[in-house]
Enzyme design. Sequence first.
Site, PDB file in Angstrom:
ATOM      1  CG  ASP A   1      -1.910   1.141   1.193  1.00 40.02           C
ATOM      2  OD1 ASP A   1      -2.956   0.979   0.534  1.00 40.02           O
ATOM      3  OD2 ASP A   1      -1.630   2.183   1.824  1.00 40.02           O
TER       4      ASP A   1
ATOM      5  CG  ASN B   1      -4.305  11.310  -5.127  1.00 40.16           C
ATOM      6  OD1 ASN B   1      -3.613  11.454  -6.125  1.00 40.16           O
ATOM      7  ND2 ASN B   1      -5.005  10.215  -4.895  1.00 40.16           N
TER       8      ASN B   1
ATOM      9  CG  HIS C   1      -7.407  13.107  -7.970  1.00 39.89           C
ATOM     10  ND1 HIS C   1      -7.451  12.098  -7.041  1.00 39.89           N
ATOM     11  CD2 HIS C   1      -8.185  14.110  -7.466  1.00 39.89           C
ATOM     12  CE1 HIS C   1      -8.239  12.444  -6.031  1.00 39.89           C
ATOM     13  NE2 HIS C   1      -8.698  13.672  -6.266  1.00 39.89           N
TER      14      HIS C   1
ATOM     15  CG  ASP D   1      -4.567   8.741 -11.953  1.00 40.93           C
ATOM     16  OD1 ASP D   1      -4.906   8.199 -10.883  1.00 40.93           O
ATOM     17  OD2 ASP D   1      -5.361   9.297 -12.733  1.00 40.93           O
TER      18      ASP D   1
ATOM     19  CD  GLU E   1      -4.615   4.167  -1.316  1.00 35.54           C
ATOM     20  OE1 GLU E   1      -4.760   4.594  -0.166  1.00 35.54           O
ATOM     21  OE2 GLU E   1      -5.497   4.240  -2.189  1.00 35.54           O
TER      22      GLU E   1
END
Length: 362
Positions: free
Chosen positions: A215, A223, A228, A232, A258
């Site tokens: 994770d 973010n 965002h 990504d 994630e």
Amino acid sequence: MGPALTNPSPEKKRLCHFTRAQAESMFRFLEKVITESKTPVLPPEYAQWDTFNSLFQHTSEIKSALANFAKGDLDLRVVKKGATTGNLKAILANLSHLAWQFKVAAQGDFSHTVDFMGEFSDAFNLMTTNLARHEKEISDKQQQLAVMAEELKKEIRHRDMVEAALKESENNYRILALHDPLTKIYNRSYFNEAGNREVEITRRRGDELCLLMMDLDKFKRFNDTFGHLSGDAALIHITRIVQEIQRRTDIFARFGGEEFVLLLPQTPFTGGKIIAEKLRAEIASRRDPAPNTSEPITISIGLASLTQIEALKEASSEAVLRDLISRADEALYDAKKAGGNCVCYYVAPSGKRETQAAGRLN
């Protein structure tokens, strides 16, 4: 004084001395010339008579011409003149022309007609007319078939294009169904299917297997700080690093958000710890997780091993995989509580979970 007397010619004189027997003999000879297949030789006593000799030659020539004509020879020449030979010449000429007309028709030219032989001409003209009609019908059919063949080719090409597009669509759909659209690695659905199969194989062989749950640390803050799109990009960045390190037999998938999962076949617990630490350290060492970002990305890892789940020896492969995921997820939770950027693993038989500090193997 009266008129002078003239002597008769030798031929007349000889004719005057013909007896009945001689005349009958000459007529029988002519009968043989006409009726027998082989023409007899003219006797010398008959050859002296010019008229009889001419009659013999005339009859022989007509007989020879008729014999050759009966064999199909239309190229002979008749020299003698007269009504009979003239008619014979006309018949031969007409038949020769008719034979030529048949040759022309046999070569496919039905445009000629014959008008000089009565019923023969009518039959020939009817035949060529019918042949010409049939030829046109065949030609029309061939054109229709050619058009149909071309249309069929177009239909086949169109069908092939549709099938190719459908196959491509099916392949794309299958890829979409089994892969994560962002990172292009396997998704959770595929991982569950492949993981069950791998657990079954591992248990049947009596082999070892490890599972890593990973994770990204503080990903929400990343973010919120960089957007965002940068988030990504960071996910793709992490994916590429894991793909550089994973082995061909490993199964790597995005588990959700994630979170990532990595299944390590034929890997004992100690080997799983080494791989987990290698992944953690490599990701932490990279300083460019996304464009225009100043904060590095780290990960937390939870590790569980198949050999540590003795209590589920009789359970199904699906149940074993679920338990592996659950225990690795619990270890991951401990790693996150420890501050992240570390590896935590489940230790059997006590059920205790231990944390491996960054850069140090326990």
